[in-house]
Design a protein around this motif. Structure first.
Motif, short mmCIF file in Angstrom:
data_model
loop_
_atom_site.label_atom_id
_atom_site.label_comp_id
_atom_site.label_asym_id
_atom_site.label_seq_id
_atom_site.Cartn_x
_atom_site.Cartn_y
_atom_site.Cartn_z
N LYS A 129 35.86 39.29 40.34
CA LYS A 129 35.13 40.19 39.63
C LYS A 129 35.15 41.69 40.29
N THR A 130 34.94 41.17 41.63
CA THR A 130 35.04 42.52 42.51
C THR A 130 36.33 43.31 42.12
N ASP B 71 36.09 45.21 38.95
CA ASP B 71 35.22 46.19 38.92
C ASP B 71 35.62 47.52 39.75
N THR B 72 36.27 47.06 40.96
CA THR B 72 36.64 48.32 41.79
C THR B 72 38.13 48.80 41.70
#
Length: 795
Positions: A260-261, A264-265
């Motif tokens: 997920k990181t 998102d990034t």
């Protein structure tokens, strides 16, 4: 004692604080403590009980973890538990603060604001984040502290994973980075890679992509999770836990969080559409099946059987998948170019899967090199040291034929077979032979090859971890035979003695070679270091040769071999030049005995030392028991039995230390022996120790002619303790016989307590008992069983 750091930008760290007593924080605190750094472990104040209860509980839990974060369980008592309400004043005299709380930017920023007024004006601050922006975190700090702030990302478990990524901000003082690199390399024993401040840095950016690509292609080629693990583990030079077992160990929730990181990034990443957890991973997490910590994820254990999740039936089945015959044959090919050619050409789904995961990994890594790392070397080391791969992605590609593989990747991109249609960077296909060469490793951002770091700390690594194709000076041979090589590196007069046998086992050539090499060294050199060019230090005696003599009934020859073993240990002990053993990895049996007789041992922290002969039905007879008896007499001449009590069980139960520090506690290393935390610095330190002893006018110890022993009373006392073991069925009659003979050797035989004996008497006792045991059917069965299975036999 431990080896000290040498650097022109020395960062002197007497005391450290770790903020956050979770899994990573507590284990980082444990490893700093291993390294002799006084460490305070902070966490939130507990709602009940003592206010530092969270930290206290985390420290207690360190003793139970496996693999052990503490090199010696007793070190837990040295970690200082603290909480943010009562103990912020501790930060005033701390030289290094490592923040290791949860991966929430808002929580981290709040904590920085809380601690900032209490931190000393010279302390270095670091965040152990695995992917958050270091520049973003720095903004929460007062301006005057920002030049001392950096990211420092340990990999889990921190004691064992070699990699630490250091991520400077735009404002970090270069002297702080240099000082931290020297401290982490020498004192903490790590491999440091300087990373750019991009999401997930280098190791996890490439490593997690590799996992995502493997998961994606698992679905595309409809393979079982256990089949994928059979393909992506040791068969590819990767850890046994491969892909899905690794996910279970890490925790499926943690895996999903890291994915997920990335989602998102990295919205602009051409592979962004794949940065999501597969449906089946999400389903497992929703069920609470998070992997090992909840008793099951992709795998679960039913009784003694390992079962694997089967997507088709949505249930579990016995895990037994292996590579197909065709793929097993391809993976066995030694030439990487031929291997990759056959994988790409094969129609076997497993071969196509392997080609696809490599193709997409190579594509992704090359595309992003300029953004995420200074050089290709940094990427390869990050993956090797952080994920345990034998070769990094660029090394694998280059070994397989750079241009040939690049052409195949480009074809697959054009044909729409690759995960992304992003073009390969122009430098990939400019005719080069690869990214590692005589001028260093390729820097895509600088458009040039860059040599290794010239940081002075690396002068301590005489044989650093080589990148593909790197060659180091192999020194000058002074003398060699079939068993050993005596050589020098430079002109310091220190000889290096290396074994040439498999696993550095000890056979007649090694025994004769060590003795001859020491005679030559006494004439021509100042000192000798016994150092192996790879692990282990030594797996002990060559059992195959010994068993051959026994089975042929050649007991006289067998006894001569034992006598020669002892003569070798005595040659080491009484050499006129200091002989220093540089130990890393296993030092079993005869290997342990050689280091015991050295003038000094310099041991890497990860040294597993033991007199293991009892496990194969024998007892140590290379002088090990004699040396323990001599040391006991020296430490306590009035009552050597008190000292022997500390080592008897260690030898009788064939115990092996889990670290060099534990080997000291077990009496297998001396207090004066040196522990080195970075194994690549071992030879450098050992040579310095050997030279230091020589410069001091070294003389060997005088042969012990009046060694007081514990005698028959000591032996009887040990035998009484063994009776309880036998009654409780913890030991077989043969185990008791072996242990009784060990007791007799340690105590000097059937003579009166306190009687003085000479060293020759003690050596003769060892030989007598060793040969008597070797003649028994049960011992010969144990040796044969260990040789054929690698496991001990309890008979």
């Amino acid at each position: 004692m431990t080896a000290a750091s040498t650097s022109s930008t020395a960062l002197r760290i007497r005391k450290a604080a770790v903020l956050g007593a979770g899994v990573m924080g507590a284990q980082i605190a444990a490893h700093l403590t291993n390294a002799g750094v006084e460490t305070v472990l902070f966490d939130l104040p507990a709602k009940e009980g003592p206010k530092s209860g969270i930290a206290i509980k985390a420290i207690e839990h360190l003793k139970k973890l496996s693999p052990a974060p503490l090199a010696d369980k007793n070190l837990a008592g040295a970690i200082i538990p603290a909480n943010y309400d009562e103990h912020l004043d501790h930060l005033k005299d701390v030289d290094l603060v490592i923040e290791a709380i949860a991966e929430r930017m808002d929580w981290k920023l709040d904590l920085y604001r809380k601690i900032a007024p209490h931190v000393s004006a010279t302390a270095v601050l670091a965040s152990n984040t695995s992917g958050l922006s270091i520049n973003g975190l720095a903004e929460a700090l007062p301006e005057e502290m920002r030049h001392r702030f950096t990211g420092v990302h340990f990999f889990n478990p921190p004691r064992y994973m070699h990699l630490v990524e250091v991520i400077p901000t735009r404002l970090t003082d270069p002297a702080v980075v240099d000082g931290l690199e020297a401290f982490l390399t020498t004192t903490v024993g790590k491999g440091v890679v300087i990373a750019k401040d991009t999401p997930n840095f280098i190791g996890n950016r490439i490593g997690v992509f590799s996992i995502l690509s493997t998961m994606y292609h698992t679905e595309q080629f409809k393979l079982g999770f256990d089949t994928v693990d059979a393909l992506t583990g040791p068969a590819l030079g990767r850890p046994k836990s491969a892909t899905y077992r690794t996910a279970d160990v890490v925790g499926l929730d943690t895996m999903a969080h890291v994915i997920k990181t990335m989602a998102d990034t990295l919205p602009e990443d051409p592979w962004h559409q794949y940065f999501k957890a597969p449906v089946w991973l999400t389903a497992l997490i929703e069920k609470g099946a998070l992997g090992q910590k909840t008793g099951g994820g992709f795998y679960k254990k039913i009784g003694k059987e390992i079962q694997v999740l089967d997507l088709a039936s949505e249930g579990f089945r016995t895990s037994e998948q292996k590579p197909s015959d065709e793929v097993a044959a391809i993976l066995a090919i030694k030439d990487p170019a031929e291997k990759f050619g056959k994988l790409r050409a094969s129609s076997d789904p497993q071969a196509q899967f392997l080609w696809a995961i490599f193709r997409d990994l190579f594509h992704y890594t090359a595309y992003h090199l300029a953004d995420i790392a200074d050089t290709a070397r940094d990427v390869d080391f990050a993956i090797r040291w952080g994920y345990g791969w034998k070769l990094g992605p660029f090394e694998t590609w280059q070994a397989a034929g750079w241009q040939q593989v690049a052409g195949w990747i480009a074809e697959d991109i054009a044909a729409g077979k690759a995960m992304s249609n992003a073009p390969l960077p122009a430098w990939v296909t400019d005719g080069r032979a690869g990214v590692h060469g005589k001028d260093g490793s390729w820097s895509a951002s600088a458009g040039q090859y860059k040599p290794r770091s010239n940081h002075p700390v690396y002068a301590r690594q005489l044989f650093p971890d080589p990148i593909l194709g790197e060659k180091f000076d192999q020194g000058t041979t002074v003398w060699e035979n079939e068993g050993v090589r005596l050589w020098t590196l430079g002109d310091d007069g220190v000889g290096i003695l290396s074994f040439k046998t498999k696993m550095n086992t000890v056979n007649d050539f090694v025994l004769d070679g060590v003795q001859q090499a020491i005679r030559i060294a006494e004439e021509k050199l100042k000192a000798v270091v016994i150092w192996q060019t790879g692990e282990p230090f030594s797996a002990g005696a060559d059992l195959k040769g010994a068993l051959g003599l026994l089975q042929a009934g050649k007991f006289d020859d067998f006894e001569k071999m034992v006598a020669n073993f002892q003569a070798t240990s005595m040659a080491i002990k009484f050499a006129l030049v200091p002989v220093v053993s540089a130990v890393r990895g296993m030092a079993f049996g005869g290997g342990c005995e050689f280091q015991m007789h050295s003038a000094r041992t310099v041991a890497a922290l990860e040294s597993y030392i033991g007199l293991v002969e009892a496990g194969v039905g024998l007892l140590p007879a290379g002088g090990g028991l004699h040396e323990l008896a001599v040391r006991a007499a020296k430490a306590n001449p009035a009552d050597p039995f008190e000292e022997l009590k500390k080592v008897f069980e260690t030898v009788a139960m064939a115990k092996v230390s889990s670290s060099a520090l534990e080997a000291k506690a077990m009496g297998l290393l001396r207090d004066s022996d040196v522990v080195v935390f970075n194994a690549y610095e071992l030879l450098y330190v050992a040579k310095k120790v050997a030279l230091g002893l020589s410069e001091q006018g070294y003389r060997p110890p005088m042969p012990g002619r009046a060694v007081p022993v514990a005698g028959d009373v000591g032996t009887a006392t040990f035998k009484a303790s063994l009776a309880n073991l036998q009654e409780g069925y913890f030991a077989s009659p043969h185990d008791i016989d072996i242990a009784s003979r060990i007791a007799d050797c340690l105590c000097g035989g059937a003579i009166e307590r306190g009687s003085p004996v000479d060293e020759a008497w003690l050596l003769a006792l060892e030989r007598k008992h060793f040969v008597a045991l070797a003649k028994t059917e049960k011992t010969q069965a144990r040796i044969a069983h260990t040789m054929s299975t690698g496991k001990p036999l309890r008979n």
